[in-house]
Design an enzyme around this catalytic site. Structure first.
Site, PDB file in Angstrom:
ATOM      1  N   ASP A  47      -6.415  56.053  52.584  1.00  0.00           N
ATOM      2  CA  ASP A  47      -5.732  55.716  54.124  1.00  0.00           C
ATOM      3  C   ASP A  47      -4.190  57.307  54.006  1.00  0.00           C
ATOM      4  O   ASP A  47      -4.353  58.005  52.858  1.00  0.00           O
ATOM      5  CB  ASP A  47      -4.719  54.884  54.018  1.00  0.00           C
ATOM      6  CG  ASP A  47      -3.550  54.519  52.954  1.00  0.00           C
ATOM      7  OD1 ASP A  47      -3.741  54.719  51.601  1.00  0.00           O
ATOM      8  OD2 ASP A  47      -1.919  54.108  53.010  1.00  0.00           O
TER       9      ASP A  47
ATOM     10  N   GLU B 114      -2.074  52.585  49.995  1.00  0.00           N
ATOM     11  CA  GLU B 114      -0.348  53.514  49.320  1.00  0.00           C
ATOM     12  C   GLU B 114       0.421  53.840  50.507  1.00  0.00           C
ATOM     13  O   GLU B 114       1.830  53.525  50.446  1.00  0.00           O
ATOM     14  CB  GLU B 114      -1.025  54.395  48.710  1.00  0.00           C
ATOM     15  CG  GLU B 114      -0.706  54.803  47.715  1.00  0.00           C
ATOM     16  CD  GLU B 114       0.879  56.476  48.493  1.00  0.00           C
ATOM     17  OE1 GLU B 114       1.526  56.679  47.253  1.00  0.00           O
ATOM     18  OE2 GLU B 114       0.547  56.992  49.064  1.00  0.00           O
TER      19      GLU B 114
END
Ligand code: BES
Ligand code: ZN
Length: 457
Positions: free
Chosen positions: A88, A153
């Site tokens: 991400d 994250e």
């Protein structure tokens, strides 16, 4: 026969075109509108792991974004590396400050520009390509490897903690390897032995049920925007020290040897300041810049929203004001304890002329390790061989909260082998990755597997 390293050299252009494809997927975890892109990116990651010869490739659904898993476990007497990364990325705003579109990777002067270039797709891809080179040219890896690539994250790894705790046995390994941090400086490769933790909040103040004419009502009610600035000003003194009672109680003091080691690093404060465009550096008194960024906790305001901010003037008393604030934490501060101290103090300093809502967005523990373990030493040799220079040891101000989870739950030592640079604009416009560090990073990663393979499993 062509060697692993020759193969890496001749694959340079192909690596860039494949990475460009990866960087084209806008996997922004913070924005719900990008949920499909996040899913697509997970699938792309899984396919890339499978293509290079990793086995048992899985897209594991969680209550949030999927986790990608793959492994190669055919070296029975060798150690097992658990590699962690995140697919991400951060939002791209302000978009108008990007020189080239964030999801159309562009190479300029030896750097590839795109959101995710350094944080963290480029650094994940470096390991994927190192595995590819080893498997393609030798048919094996010198170690066993398990890959865990998550998609949350950048929003606090919300579901990874549970994921790791639930799959303790499946994730068993000898060492955790992560490439998601910068090296100390251009030409100064490093191994990182400490990360700060985080406690992140949203503060919402409401003064009235609706916006008001500031002439008709100015003087009758408190202005939440003004109250918010008064409240925030109570969080830190003018010397940069956080005023939340008890905030520093658990801070582990810097040891003299560590201060001396920081002072020996090739850090040019003037250049650092000029590069940041800051008129003057600022932080807690009695500590050097590196000490403040790596080993001292901070309180920051990440964003403010209130009232009229368009062109021209509008005479209004806004009904609400909002701030996003966060604290970076160091050993031995506990995020939940600090969060409670903050919330108690915030309630105390907010006047009853407004209503207060405080939301805990995420917390993450700080992390620090001894760096005399055999895995860190092996990584030092690999970096030396790949970059032609012995790495320095550094700490970092950023956070990767799952590192302490991996340490606690799986008992793993960690090697933080990052090839980013401090000026590569992670989280900012014009994020980039230096291609020669990327390339040397692929080579160094193959050496890392080889050096760790020589240690007994
Ligand atoms: N790659 C960073 C972590 C990092 C940044 C390590 C700088 C060392 C130096 C990671 O992607 C990140 O941005 N983490 C967040 C964590 C947060 C959302 C819980 C951070 O540090 O803000
Ligand atoms: Zn990040």
């Amino acid at each position: 026969m062509e060697t692993v390293i020759d193969f890496i050299h001749t694959s340079r252009d192909r690596y860039i075109s494949e990475l460009t494809e990866y960087l084209a997927i806008p996997s922004i975890s913070a924005l719900p509108d990008h949920a499909d892109d996040v899913g697509r990116c997970a699938s792309w990651t899984a396919a890339a792991l499978g293509r290079v010869g990793l086995e048992n490739v899985r897209l594991i659904e969680t209550a949030g974004n999927p986790v990608v898993y793959a492994d190669w476990l055919n070296a029975p007497s060798a150690p097992t590396i658990l590699f962690y990364g995140h697919y991400d990325v951060q939002p791209v705003d302000p978009l108008d400050q990007w020189t080239s579109p964030p999801f159309e990777a562009t190479v300029r002067e030896g750097e590839i520009y795109a959101r995710g270039a350094v944080d963290d797709k480029g650094q994940i891809f470096m390991h994927v390509k190192a595995v590819e080179a080893c498997l393609k040219k030798t048919g094996r890896l010198p170690v066993n490897m398990k890959f865990i690539i998550e998609g949350e994250e950048e929003i606090g790894s919300t579901h990874l903690d549970g994921f790791v705790r639930d799959r303790k046995e499946d994730l068993a390994a000898d060492v955790l390897v992560i490439s998601d941090s910068p090296m100390f400086d251009r030409g100064v490769p490093s191994l990182c032995y400490g990360l700060r933790g985080l406690a992140y909040f949203q503060i919402d103040l409401r003064g009235t049920s609706r916006d008001l004419h500031s002439g008709s009502f100015g003087g009758a009610v408190a202005n939440p925007c003004f109250v918010l600035s008064q409240v925030l000003s109570k969080m830190k003194d003018r010397g940069g020290r956080v005023k939340i009672p008890g905030f520093y109680d658990d801070v582990r003091p810097l040891r003299d040897e560590e201060r001396e080691a920081f002072a020996r690093l090739p850090f040019n404060e003037r250049q650092y300041r000029t590069d940041l465009g800051a008129p003057k550096l600022f932080g807690e008194r009695d500590y050097t810049t590196l000490e403040r960024v790596w080993a001292r906790p901070t309180f920051e305001v990440n964003g403010l929203l209130s009232g009229f901010t368009g062109d021209g003037a509008k005479t209004v008393i806004p009904a609400v004001a909002m701030a996003k604030v966060s604290m970076r934490l160091v050993p031995d501060q506990q995020p939940d304890t600090v969060a409670e101290l903050f919330e108690t103090y915030l309630k105390k300093v907010t006047p009853n002329t407004v209503t207060l809502e405080v939301t805990r967005l995420h917390v993450g523990k700080p992390w620090m390790t001894e760096f005399d373990n055999p895995f860190v030493k092996a990584a030092g040799r690999a970096i030396d061989r790949g970059f032609g220079r012995t790495p320095v040891f550094n700490r970092e101000g950023g956070s990767i909260p799952v590192v302490s989870t991996f340490q606690e739950v799986l008992g793993l030592p960690t090697v933080l082998f990052g090839v980013g640079l401090p000026d590569e604009n992670a989280h900012a416009p014009n994020e980039k990755l230096n291609l020669s560090n990327f390339h040397n990073g692929i080579i160094a990663s193959t050496f890392l597997y080889e050096e760790i393979g020589k240690l007994s499993g």
